[in-house]
Design an enzyme around this catalytic site. Structure first.
Site, PDB file in Angstrom:
ATOM      1  N   GLU A 127      35.615 -62.521  60.311  1.00  0.00           N
ATOM      2  CA  GLU A 127      35.853 -61.297  60.949  1.00  0.00           C
ATOM      3  C   GLU A 127      35.427 -60.039  60.370  1.00  0.00           C
ATOM      4  OE1 GLU A 127      40.236 -61.254  61.793  1.00  0.00           O
ATOM      5  OE2 GLU A 127      40.749 -61.470  59.452  1.00  0.00           O
ATOM      6  N   ASN A 149      38.081 -61.134  67.310  1.00  0.00           N
ATOM      7  CA  ASN A 149      38.766 -59.395  67.868  1.00  0.00           C
ATOM      8  C   ASN A 149      38.375 -58.580  66.585  1.00  0.00           C
ATOM      9  OD1 ASN A 149      40.050 -61.139  69.738  1.00  0.00           O
ATOM     10  ND2 ASN A 149      41.934 -61.295  68.289  1.00  0.00           N
ATOM     11  N   ASP A 150      38.417 -58.735  65.471  1.00  0.00           N
ATOM     12  CA  ASP A 150      38.023 -57.958  64.478  1.00  0.00           C
ATOM     13  C   ASP A 150      36.517 -57.756  64.452  1.00  0.00           C
ATOM     14  OD1 ASP A 150      40.614 -56.570  63.750  1.00  0.00           O
ATOM     15  OD2 ASP A 150      41.293 -58.484  62.996  1.00  0.00           O
ATOM     16  N   CYS A 166      39.152 -68.266  66.598  1.00  0.00           N
ATOM     17  CA  CYS A 166      40.353 -68.239  67.000  1.00  0.00           C
ATOM     18  C   CYS A 166      40.595 -66.840  67.753  1.00  0.00           C
ATOM     19  CB  CYS A 166      41.073 -68.502  65.884  1.00  0.00           C
ATOM     20  SG  CYS A 166      41.131 -67.294  64.374  1.00  0.00           S
ATOM     21  N   HIS A 187      47.730 -55.998  70.241  1.00  0.00           N
ATOM     22  CA  HIS A 187      48.649 -57.253  69.943  1.00  0.00           C
ATOM     23  C   HIS A 187      49.594 -57.278  71.030  1.00  0.00           C
ATOM     24  CE1 HIS A 187      47.078 -57.173  66.043  1.00  0.00           C
ATOM     25  NE2 HIS A 187      47.089 -58.127  66.052  1.00  0.00           N
ATOM     26  N   ARG A 215      49.797 -66.967  63.164  1.00  0.00           N
ATOM     27  CA  ARG A 215      49.878 -65.600  62.781  1.00  0.00           C
ATOM     28  C   ARG A 215      51.137 -65.663  61.966  1.00  0.00           C
ATOM     29  NH1 ARG A 215      46.841 -64.344  67.836  1.00  0.00           N
ATOM     30  NH2 ARG A 215      45.074 -63.203  67.140  1.00  0.00           N
ATOM     31  N   ARG A 260      39.883 -51.166  68.065  1.00  0.00           N
ATOM     32  CA  ARG A 260      40.420 -52.458  69.254  1.00  0.00           C
ATOM     33  C   ARG A 260      41.786 -51.526  69.681  1.00  0.00           C
ATOM     34  NH1 ARG A 260      42.324 -57.664  65.549  1.00  0.00           N
ATOM     35  NH2 ARG A 260      43.703 -58.211  67.182  1.00  0.00           N
ATOM     36  N   ARG A 274      47.365 -68.962  58.666  1.00  0.00           N
ATOM     37  CA  ARG A 274      46.836 -67.613  58.131  1.00  0.00           C
ATOM     38  C   ARG A 274      47.697 -66.817  57.357  1.00  0.00           C
ATOM     39  NH1 ARG A 274      44.750 -63.003  62.094  1.00  0.00           N
ATOM     40  NH2 ARG A 274      46.962 -62.720  62.295  1.00  0.00           N
TER      41      ARG A 274
END
Ligand code: PEP
Ligand code: MG
Length: 543
Positions: free
Chosen positions: A434, A457-458, A505, A192, A299, A468, A335
């Site tokens: 994800e 990402n996930d 995304c 992040h 987010r 990650r 989200r």
């Protein structure tokens, strides 16, 4: 001059003074027990340092109030109250008197004891206050030792924030317009810190090599987020080179601006929607001003991070309404809350878990805290009155989860109807893909939703079994792994067979080496950090 190599995780070049952000999870250092002869003089030295720390905390309180609001500012108020707590002060005074030890040693011993007592309280929230005690004690010790603290750089000075690992809530403490760059020792392209830097459009480098210490504060630094290097105390030539490079980069950025109002269409006529990812309202402004056609991922965690109390329905409604209004009819995909794993919020204390990334996070947490989930959904429905709003659920693995989440939307609507509060149903309900589970059964899930958005990402983390957040695994992490790409292609096929649209995304959406493959797979929308919107339009138009 010292040069450290690292991974460039957000583009750009910056130069400025460093501010070392101490990790609140660090254990207090052990200080040598220096024997003193005059305990009363030592107590006086200690109290003077405590008073100075309180003054500093009040300045930080005012800054946080201005930049981030009362919830974040309250953290500094709590810190200053700790330094005025009689038990805490008496503990240190008594130790100095009875052991004839130096003030630094007394501060650390007493704070360790306080943190240990809090840890035994049985409440995760109270246990976390141990980190606050540690933070406060470090500030006092820094003052006692004449070391620079975070206040030694004036409020108006722009800074480069450096830390072992920046937590999302830590970065909230700073005035974003004053952040020139981020440097951390831990993390990856999809951590992040990196996502935040890209959303702010500032360079960021992750370099495990850097030796961190409070003395870094105030030192001049160059962060090269194009090649991935950090130069501390650069010489004249390094500064000149950095300026040249930055000018070239800025010119390139200006050229791209001509694409602001054009669509991303390939030479064969295939249109791909280019949306932006937002972590707050400023990002939404950046997305609109750089020609984003919508927000593919809002987010929503930012309203919860760094806060001691939960946001109210009114507060959430206000922010979502503002976001929808700023987009002037463009799609806003909100989200639902994705707290857990590396994103923690004091207002939603989590039980300690062996594997938080595989634990109670995102929708799972919302199901465990139905009131929190309901409050958020009610706010989304209320904001849907003014704009083109969609809801997206994260971390889905099964059809039942979607059904329950959609049921909660219905219940929220019924409640609002009964209470005669204005609301509208979201224009679309979608899910993030994800987890490998969701990708593999995407043919089944597609029947229940209006769209898919791949959280690459996930999806990468869970498909490759690679945390990650762990920079030591970077060498195993093939971000172009065929397994992930095939899953994405499969998801696209299943979406289209069932007549729904599919986007990406996660960070792969802005990986230009993959754009052609995604376009071939028929991906309908790519949602990327604001600074990537124009380069992505250029890339698609070049296909
Ligand atoms: C993702 O996992 O790709 C994603 C977009 O969600 P986040 O990075 O917020 O976990
Ligand atoms: Mg995710």
């Amino acid at each position: 001059m010292t040069t450290y190599k690292g991974t460039a995780v957000s583009a750009g070049i910056a130069q400025g003074k460093l501010l070392y952000a101490e990790s609140s999870t660090n254990k207090p250092e052990d200080f040598c027990r220096v024997q003193i002869t005059d305990s009363e003089a030592e107590i006086e030295r200690l109290l003077k340092a405590c008073n100075e720390a309180v003054d500093q905390l009040m300045v930080l309180y005012d800054r946080a109030l201005e930049n981030s609001g009362p919830e974040v500012a309250d953290i500094f108020m709590v810190h200053s109250m700790m330094l005025q707590d009689d038990d805490f002060l008496d503990g240190m005074r008594n130790l100095i008197r009875s052991a004839n030890c130096c003030a630094e040693y007394a501060v650390m011993q007493v704070s360790k004891q306080f943190a240990a007592d809090l840890a035994e309280s049985g409440s995760a929230y109270i246990a976390e206050r141990g980190a606050d005690v540690t933070d406060v004690s470090k500030r006092v010790v820094q003052i006692l030792q004449g070391q620079p603290t975070d206040l030694d750089i004036g409020h108006d000075d722009p800074i480069i924030l450096i830390a072992e690992e920046l937590t999302p809530s830590q970065t909230l403490m700073f005035d974003r317009s004053k952040l020139l760059a981020l440097v951390s020792c831990k993390g990856s392209r999809t951590s992040h810190t990196a996502i935040l830097a890209r959303s702010l459009g500032i360079p960021a480098v992750i370099s495990p090599e850097i030796k961190l210490c409070p003395e870094l504060t105030g030192k001049l630094c160059v962060v090269d987020g194009l090649e991935g290097s950090v130069i501390i105390e650069p010489d004249e030539k390094a500064l000149k080179d950095a300026t040249k490079k930055r000018e070239a980069y800025d010119n390139e950025k200006k050229e791209l601006e001509t694409l602001k109002d054009v669509e991303a269409i390939t030479s064969s006529g295939q249109k791909v929607k280019v949306y932006g990812n937002a972590g707050n309202l400023e990002d939404i402004e950046a997305i609109v001003s750089t020609g984003g056609e919508g927000v593919g991922l809002f987010r929503s965690e930012f309203m919860y991070l760094g806060r001691a109390t939960l946001p109210s329905e009114e507060e959430l409604t206000e922010v979502y309404t503002e976001a929808a209004k700023k987009l002037k009819g463009r799609l806003l995909v909100i989200r639902t809350l994705d707290i857990g794993a590396d994103k923690t919020a004091p207002c939603l204390p989590l039980q300690p878990e062996e594997n938080p990334a595989l634990g109670i996070r995102a929708l799972r947490l919302c199901f465990e805290c139905p009131d929190v989930f309901m409050t958020q959904l009610r706010a989304i429905l209320r904001a849907s009155v003014v704009g083109n709003v969609a809801v997206m659920f994260p971390m889905i693995i099964a059809l039942d989860e979607i059904k329950s989440a959609k049921d909660t939307i219905k219940k929220a609507a019924q409640q609002l109807e009964k209470e005669q509060v204005a609301y509208a149903m979201p224009k679309e309900v979608g899910i993030m893909i994800e987890t490998p589970a969701a990708a593999v059964i995407s043919d089944i899930l597609a029947k229940e939703v209006d769209f898919f958005s791949v959280g690459s990402n996930d999806l990468t983390q869970y498909t490759l079994a690679i945390d990650r957040q762990n920079e030591r695994l970077e060498k195993y992490c093939d971000v172009h792994h065929e397994a992930v790409l095939r899953l994405i292609e499969m998801v696209a096929e299943n979406a289209h067979k069932n007549g729904i649209w599919v986007g990406i995304c996660g960070e792969l959406g802005s990986d230009f080496e993959l754009t052609e493959r995604f376009v071939k797979a028929g991906i309908d929308e790519l949602s990327v950090y604001p600074a990537a919107i124009l380069p992505l339009k250029k890339r698609i138009r070049g296909l």
